[in-house]
Design an enzyme around this catalytic site. Structure first.
Site, PDB file in Angstrom:
ATOM      1  N   GLY A  93     -18.499 -84.344  47.481  1.00 38.27           N
ATOM      2  CA  GLY A  93     -19.647 -83.598  46.963  1.00 38.27           C
ATOM      3  C   GLY A  93     -20.932 -83.902  47.723  1.00 38.27           C
ATOM      4  O   GLY A  93     -20.961 -84.751  48.623  1.00 38.27           O
ATOM      5  N   GLN A  94     -21.994 -83.222  47.312  1.00 40.28           N
ATOM      6  CA  GLN A  94     -23.286 -83.319  48.022  1.00 40.28           C
ATOM      7  C   GLN A  94     -23.773 -84.768  48.110  1.00 40.28           C
ATOM      8  O   GLN A  94     -24.101 -85.272  49.178  1.00 40.28           O
ATOM      9  CB  GLN A  94     -24.337 -82.464  47.312  1.00 40.28           C
ATOM     10  CG  GLN A  94     -25.674 -82.423  48.034  1.00 40.28           C
ATOM     11  CD  GLN A  94     -26.841 -82.005  47.142  1.00 40.28           C
ATOM     12  OE1 GLN A  94     -26.739 -81.990  45.919  1.00 40.28           O
ATOM     13  NE2 GLN A  94     -27.953 -81.651  47.767  1.00 40.28           N
TER      14      GLN A  94
ATOM     15  N   TYR B  19     -23.376 -79.053  30.902  1.00 41.46           N
ATOM     16  CA  TYR B  19     -23.586 -80.167  31.840  1.00 41.46           C
ATOM     17  C   TYR B  19     -24.564 -81.174  31.243  1.00 41.46           C
ATOM     18  O   TYR B  19     -24.314 -82.374  31.218  1.00 41.46           O
ATOM     19  CB  TYR B  19     -24.126 -79.573  33.142  1.00 41.46           C
ATOM     20  CG  TYR B  19     -24.604 -80.552  34.187  1.00 41.46           C
ATOM     21  CD1 TYR B  19     -23.722 -81.432  34.807  1.00 41.46           C
ATOM     22  CD2 TYR B  19     -25.945 -80.552  34.594  1.00 41.46           C
ATOM     23  CE1 TYR B  19     -24.175 -82.313  35.780  1.00 41.46           C
ATOM     24  CE2 TYR B  19     -26.397 -81.417  35.570  1.00 41.46           C
ATOM     25  CZ  TYR B  19     -25.498 -82.294  36.161  1.00 41.46           C
ATOM     26  OH  TYR B  19     -25.943 -83.157  37.129  1.00 41.46           O
TER      27      TYR B  19
HETATM   28  C1  AKB Z   1     -28.117 -79.189  38.875  1.00 42.64           C
HETATM   29  O1  AKB Z   1     -28.965 -78.376  39.272  1.00 42.64           O
HETATM   30  O2  AKB Z   1     -27.246 -78.919  38.039  1.00 42.64           O
HETATM   31  C2  AKB Z   1     -28.184 -80.593  39.425  1.00 42.64           C
HETATM   32  C3  AKB Z   1     -28.976 -81.493  38.541  1.00 42.64           C
HETATM   33  C4  AKB Z   1     -30.425 -81.322  38.417  1.00 42.64           C
HETATM   34  O3  AKB Z   1     -28.421 -82.372  37.945  1.00 42.64           O
HETATM   35  N1  AKB Z   1     -28.732 -80.591  40.741  1.00 42.64           N
END
Ligand code: AKB
Length: 319
Positions: free
Chosen positions: A11-12, A142
């Site tokens: 990943g990044q 998330y």
């Molecule tokens: C996202 O945009 O989902 C991530 C984060 C801010 O955790 N880069």
């Protein structure tokens, strides 16, 4: 020698963290794992192990064999993709973390790094200089998984003495790897378009300010946190970590210092709703006091580094 395993190494952040570990400690100091092989030759100088981090048995076998001191567990589905696949995001983000925490509780690992995110914040959180102890009010799957994960980390630390450390990353911007599935991804894409003299259409509104960080700062901060003496770590959920804040308009202006003709258009999509729920800036004084966090690279310096790196890459591709 400290033995490290990076999970989610394709990943990044994974790619950049592994490259830095290789540079500082040598390729043999870190093993890398992911469900896909990283498309970066340099990263593959370290031993690659195929791993689905939700598979507890497979993880146990790798940990038993590798005898790692530190595990950096970066595998996750980010905010935008998570909204398309909510249950898959929850499953990946939570099950993999619990597998790692259980392994650490059983004594297979000495120290764990797990990233949280500004996605734990939401409409009920202050917009500016969000304090460390601000209300967590996530609106995305998330964000909910990061909020729950933070409290699981603290639980395993308090109940079982697991040395797990975490930071709430803002959007990360680097030139050695590409992001995928996040709301802040535009701030990386924009440089790639500008470097190729192409117009960029941003999926956020022109004035949407978000907290961001240059990748080298993020990687340095992560390693500093992991190297800090245990007694300095007073926060076992996750540390606020700040660097800079800017809008698409402002990054566009910064890029125009190198590419005056750069054309930036806007077509906000569903990611705008996510961005709107997040704060504009972060108060990271706890990280500063506890383990000396200090960002070094701000917007214009970052643009210079990014544009130079992209120009070099485009030259290499042409030759
Ligand atoms: C996202 O945009 O989902 C991530 C984060 C801010 O955790 N880069």
């Amino acid at each position: 020698m400290v033995r490290r395993l990076v999970i989610g190494a394709a990943g990044q952040l994974g790619i950049e963290l592994v490259l830095q570990m290789q540079a500082e400690f040598g390729p043999n100091s870190v093993d890398i794992s992911d469900i896909r092989v990283p498309d970066n030759e340099a990263v593959l100088r370290s031993k690659f192990l195929h791993l689905d981090a939700t598979d507890e048995g497979a993880l146990s076998r790798i940990l038993e064999e590798g005898k790692y001191d530190e595990v950096y567990h970066l595998a996750a589905m980010l905010s935008a993709t998570g909204e398309k696949k909510p249950l898959a995001a929850w499953d990946l983000n939570m099950q993999s973390l619990l597998n790692i925490l259980e392994a650490a509780k059983e004594g297979w690992i000495n120290r764990v790094f797990w990233p949280s995110s500004i996605a734990v914040f939401g409409p009920g959180t202050p917009k500016n200089k969000v304090p460390q102890s601000a209300l967590l009010d996530p609106t995305t799957v998330y964000g909910i998984s990061k909020q729950a994960g933070e409290f699981w980390c603290r639980y395993y630390h308090e109940k079982y003495g697991v040395d797990v450390r975490s930071v709430r990353y803002p959007g990360l911007i680097g030139h050695r790897s590409l992001p995928g599935g996040g709301t802040t991804d535009y701030a990386v894409e924009i440089y790639h378009y500008a470097a190729k003299d192409e117009a960029y259409t941003c999926f956020l509104r022109a004035d949407q300010v978000l907290p961001m960080m240059f990748m080298d700062d993020a990687v340095r901060g992560t390693l500093e946190l992991m190297n800090a003496p245990k007694e300095k770590i007073t926060i076992r959920t996750s540390y606020n970590l700040g660097a800079m804040s800017f809008s698409p308009t402002e990054i566009g202006e910064s890029i125009r210092q190198h590419k005056p003709q750069f054309e930036l258009n806007y077509a906000p999509d569903q990611r705008q709703t996510i961005a709107e729920s997040w704060p504009c800036s972060i108060d990271d004084s706890s990280a500063q006091i506890d383990w000396g966090w200090k960002p070094q690279i701000m917007l214009d310096d970052m643009s210079e580094i990014m544009m130079k790196a992209m120009a070099k890459e485009n030259e290499t591709l042409k030759s």
